[in-house]
Motif scaffolding. Structure first.
Motif, PDB file in Angstrom:
ATOM      1  N   TYR A 111      -9.078   2.282  -1.247  1.00 57.46           N
ATOM      2  CA  TYR A 111      -8.394   2.643  -2.482  1.00 57.46           C
ATOM      3  C   TYR A 111      -7.843   1.377  -3.150  1.00 57.46           C
ATOM      4  O   TYR A 111      -7.138   0.590  -2.525  1.00 57.46           O
ATOM      5  CB  TYR A 111      -7.259   3.623  -2.180  1.00 57.46           C
ATOM      6  N   LYS A 112      -8.202   1.164  -4.392  1.00 61.35           N
ATOM      7  CA  LYS A 112      -7.806  -0.010  -5.192  1.00 61.35           C
ATOM      8  C   LYS A 112      -8.286  -1.342  -4.595  1.00 61.35           C
ATOM      9  O   LYS A 112      -7.806  -2.405  -4.991  1.00 61.35           O
ATOM     10  CB  LYS A 112      -6.286  -0.054  -5.383  1.00 61.35           C
ATOM     11  N   ALA A 113      -9.238  -1.280  -3.678  1.00 56.23           N
ATOM     12  CA  ALA A 113      -9.685  -2.505  -3.002  1.00 56.23           C
ATOM     13  C   ALA A 113     -10.458  -3.441  -3.920  1.00 56.23           C
ATOM     14  O   ALA A 113     -10.611  -4.628  -3.612  1.00 56.23           O
ATOM     15  CB  ALA A 113     -10.548  -2.140  -1.787  1.00 56.23           C
ATOM     16  N   ASN A 114     -10.949  -2.927  -5.033  1.00 55.79           N
ATOM     17  CA  ASN A 114     -11.767  -3.757  -5.930  1.00 55.79           C
ATOM     18  C   ASN A 114     -10.948  -4.467  -6.998  1.00 55.79           C
ATOM     19  O   ASN A 114     -11.503  -5.161  -7.848  1.00 55.79           O
ATOM     20  CB  ASN A 114     -12.830  -2.894  -6.613  1.00 55.79           C
ATOM     21  N   ARG A 115      -9.640  -4.309  -6.977  1.00 51.61           N
ATOM     22  CA  ARG A 115      -8.817  -4.914  -8.029  1.00 51.61           C
ATOM     23  C   ARG A 115      -8.688  -6.421  -7.816  1.00 51.61           C
ATOM     24  O   ARG A 115      -8.365  -6.870  -6.723  1.00 51.61           O
ATOM     25  CB  ARG A 115      -7.431  -4.281  -8.063  1.00 51.61           C
TER      26      ARG A 115
ATOM     27  N   GLN B 162      -7.964  14.554  -3.549  1.00 48.77           N
ATOM     28  CA  GLN B 162      -6.669  14.147  -3.003  1.00 48.77           C
ATOM     29  C   GLN B 162      -6.155  12.872  -3.662  1.00 48.77           C
ATOM     30  O   GLN B 162      -4.970  12.759  -3.991  1.00 48.77           O
ATOM     31  CB  GLN B 162      -6.781  13.900  -1.493  1.00 48.77           C
ATOM     32  N   LEU B 163      -7.054  11.921  -3.843  1.00 47.16           N
ATOM     33  CA  LEU B 163      -6.654  10.616  -4.362  1.00 47.16           C
ATOM     34  C   LEU B 163      -6.199  10.674  -5.818  1.00 47.16           C
ATOM     35  O   LEU B 163      -5.316   9.903  -6.225  1.00 47.16           O
ATOM     36  CB  LEU B 163      -7.817   9.621  -4.222  1.00 47.16           C
ATOM     37  N   VAL B 164      -6.790  11.563  -6.610  1.00 45.02           N
ATOM     38  CA  VAL B 164      -6.436  11.620  -8.031  1.00 45.02           C
ATOM     39  C   VAL B 164      -5.310  12.612  -8.321  1.00 45.02           C
ATOM     40  O   VAL B 164      -4.858  12.714  -9.466  1.00 45.02           O
ATOM     41  CB  VAL B 164      -7.659  11.965  -8.906  1.00 45.02           C
TER      42      VAL B 164
ATOM     43  N   LYS C  34       0.826  -1.203   0.000  1.00 41.00           N
ATOM     44  CA  LYS C  34       0.000   0.000   0.000  1.00 41.00           C
ATOM     45  C   LYS C  34       0.864   1.258   0.000  1.00 41.00           C
ATOM     46  O   LYS C  34       2.051   1.231   0.321  1.00 41.00           O
ATOM     47  CB  LYS C  34      -0.922  -0.010   1.228  1.00 41.00           C
ATOM     48  N   THR C  35       0.221   2.367  -0.375  1.00 39.53           N
ATOM     49  CA  THR C  35       0.890   3.661  -0.372  1.00 39.53           C
ATOM     50  C   THR C  35       0.061   4.635   0.467  1.00 39.53           C
ATOM     51  O   THR C  35      -0.944   4.253   1.071  1.00 39.53           O
ATOM     52  CB  THR C  35       1.040   4.200  -1.805  1.00 39.53           C
ATOM     53  N   PHE C  36       0.467   5.900   0.459  1.00 44.43           N
ATOM     54  CA  PHE C  36      -0.200   6.899   1.306  1.00 44.43           C
ATOM     55  C   PHE C  36      -1.677   7.046   0.966  1.00 44.43           C
ATOM     56  O   PHE C  36      -2.479   7.445   1.825  1.00 44.43           O
ATOM     57  CB  PHE C  36       0.511   8.243   1.191  1.00 44.43           C
ATOM     58  N   ARG C  37      -2.090   6.734  -0.244  1.00 50.33           N
ATOM     59  CA  ARG C  37      -3.500   6.893  -0.609  1.00 50.33           C
ATOM     60  C   ARG C  37      -4.395   5.915   0.153  1.00 50.33           C
ATOM     61  O   ARG C  37      -5.556   6.215   0.417  1.00 50.33           O
ATOM     62  CB  ARG C  37      -3.672   6.724  -2.120  1.00 50.33           C
ATOM     63  N   SER C  38      -3.855   4.773   0.530  1.00 52.15           N
ATOM     64  CA  SER C  38      -4.633   3.821   1.325  1.00 52.15           C
ATOM     65  C   SER C  38      -4.868   4.342   2.732  1.00 52.15           C
ATOM     66  O   SER C  38      -5.842   3.960   3.389  1.00 52.15           O
ATOM     67  CB  SER C  38      -3.903   2.470   1.378  1.00 52.15           C
ATOM     68  N   GLU C  39      -3.979   5.211   3.199  1.00 49.86           N
ATOM     69  CA  GLU C  39      -4.185   5.847   4.504  1.00 49.86           C
ATOM     70  C   GLU C  39      -5.288   6.898   4.416  1.00 49.86           C
ATOM     71  O   GLU C  39      -6.057   7.088   5.355  1.00 49.86           O
ATOM     72  CB  GLU C  39      -2.879   6.479   4.984  1.00 49.86           C
ATOM     73  N   ILE C  40      -5.366   7.571   3.282  1.00 46.67           N
ATOM     74  CA  ILE C  40      -6.425   8.565   3.078  1.00 46.67           C
ATOM     75  C   ILE C  40      -7.782   7.878   2.921  1.00 46.67           C
ATOM     76  O   ILE C  40      -8.798   8.312   3.469  1.00 46.67           O
ATOM     77  CB  ILE C  40      -6.124   9.411   1.827  1.00 46.67           C
ATOM     78  N   TYR C  41      -7.776   6.771   2.164  1.00 49.16           N
ATOM     79  CA  TYR C  41      -9.010   6.053   1.856  1.00 49.16           C
ATOM     80  C   TYR C  41      -8.707   4.559   1.845  1.00 49.16           C
ATOM     81  O   TYR C  41      -8.136   4.045   0.886  1.00 49.16           O
ATOM     82  CB  TYR C  41      -9.545   6.521   0.491  1.00 49.16           C
ATOM     83  N   PRO C  42      -9.036   3.840   2.903  1.00 45.67           N
ATOM     84  CA  PRO C  42      -8.674   2.414   3.028  1.00 45.67           C
ATOM     85  C   PRO C  42      -9.154   1.536   1.871  1.00 45.67           C
ATOM     86  O   PRO C  42      -8.553   0.493   1.606  1.00 45.67           O
ATOM     87  CB  PRO C  42      -9.330   2.002   4.342  1.00 45.67           C
TER      88      PRO C  42
END
Length: 353
Positions: free
Chosen positions: A87-91, A253-255, A77-85
């Motif tokens: 993030y990319k969870a559907n891959r 923030q995420l994009v 994971k990267t910092f974006r997963s801290e912003i939004y857990p």
């Protein structure tokens, strides 16, 4: 693809050094899906490897330069997963026959002499964004090779996007970004936030596509302006907008591609991103191991014992157009050498819609 070409007149260009940044993660999946299943006689899958290296060869001919980096996402994971857990969870999990090719792809990039970057904790987008900013500050032009529209936010007078993998040899400058998406590069972040990103599992406004997002940004100026004027938007899409208001700042923030990541350990200077001279013996062993017979045969014709020229050399680069005069759809333009600081007027074919 990026659409059909239009002719844009560029005046008073001063040719510069060019840094080519390759979105390796994007290339890997495109290569995997572009070729049918291939394997060695021992059963090792090779379609993604072959496709990826073939794409690099085409790209290095279309964007010749001595400064290159192939950038891929790190594991974890990267910092974006801290912003939004989520993030990319559907891959879905990576296909097994692709997974086993990944280390061999990385090995091939390095053996070809192309600088390779996989920075822990930092997505490829952010590594590319940071290198783009650094390069422009140091007087480079930048070409980003990708099929990902997120990178349109980085485009400016010194930064182009190129998508050479397809029937079109496609380029986007600032004007091209605005004609394609309906908003200029500096508004792309807000544009992406409103639409969201299904691939990365970033929620936007439900049912908000490119035309609606561009319309709102044109009318209200930004995501903040859209939020402030949400009550003015009528109908079902207005209801969808109001239901998404709380998440839009997070989506933005995420994009947003970072341009200030710490790459000091991996890239102490841009000189570390110069093409390297491959070792002929090691590269030949690599081709033979993967049964790339045509490339092995080609390499055996190399006259220099022990070493072979990089995929693209400065000699070839001096015969083709620099980033400011980028060729398209097979068109080859004369290249002024880097030492020739004369100003030129050149017709560019820049792809827009």
């Amino acid at each position: 693809m990026f659409g059909a070409p239009v002719v844009v007149r560029e005046k008073d260009l001063i040719l510069k050094k060019t840094l080519l940044l390759i979105d390796g993660s994007n290339f890997i999946f495109r290569a995997y899906h572009a070729l049918p299943p291939l394997s060695t006689s021992t059963g090792t899958p090779t379609n993604a490897i072959r496709g990826f290296l073939s794409m690099l060869r085409v790209l290095m001919k279309d964007v010749p330069t001595d400064y290159v980096a192939c950038v891929v996402d790190p594991k974890g994971k990267t910092f974006r997963s801290e912003i939004y857990p989520d993030y990319k969870a559907n891959r879905p999990p990576m296909p097994e026959d692709l997974s086993v090719q990944i280390p061999l792809i990385f090995e091939g990039v390095q053996k070809e002499g192309i600088p390779f970057l996989q920075v822990p904790g930092i997505e490829a987008d952010d590594t590319i964004g940071t290198l783009t900013k650094k390069a422009v500050e140091e007087g480079f032009n930048v070409v980003i090779a990708t099929g990902d529209k997120d990178f349109a936010q980085l485009v400016n007078d010194n930064v182009l996007l190129v998508n050479t993998m397809g029937k079109d040899n496609s380029w986007l400058n600032s004007e091209g970004v605005e004609k394609k998406f309906g908003v200029p590069p500096e508004k792309i972040i807000d544009f992406l936030a409103l639409m969201g990103d299904k691939i990365d599992n970033v929620p936007g406004v439900p049912k908000c596509g490119e035309k609606t997002a561009a319309k709102w940004i044109t009318e209200f100026g930004s995501v903040d302006g859209v939020i402030e004027n949400a009550e003015k938007v009528k109908g079902k899409i207005g209801e969808n907008l109001r239901s998404a208001l709380g998440f839009l700042p997070i989506a933005r923030q995420l994009v947003t591609i970072k341009t200030d990541a710490d790459l000091s350990a991996e890239v102490p200077s841009l000189e570390s991103l110069k093409l390297k001279t491959p070792n002929r013996t090691e590269l030949l062993d690599y081709y033979n191991k993967l049964e790339f017979r045509s490339w092995a045969k080609e390499l055996k014709k190399t006259d220099v014992p022990g070493e072979v020229k990089p995929l693209e050399t400065s000699t070839t680069a001096q015969k083709r157009a620099a980033v400011g005069a980028a060729p398209i759809e097979g068109d080859t333009l004369d290249l002024f050498s880097q030492e020739q600081e004369s100003e030129v007027e050149r017709t560019l074919e820049i792809v827009t819609d």
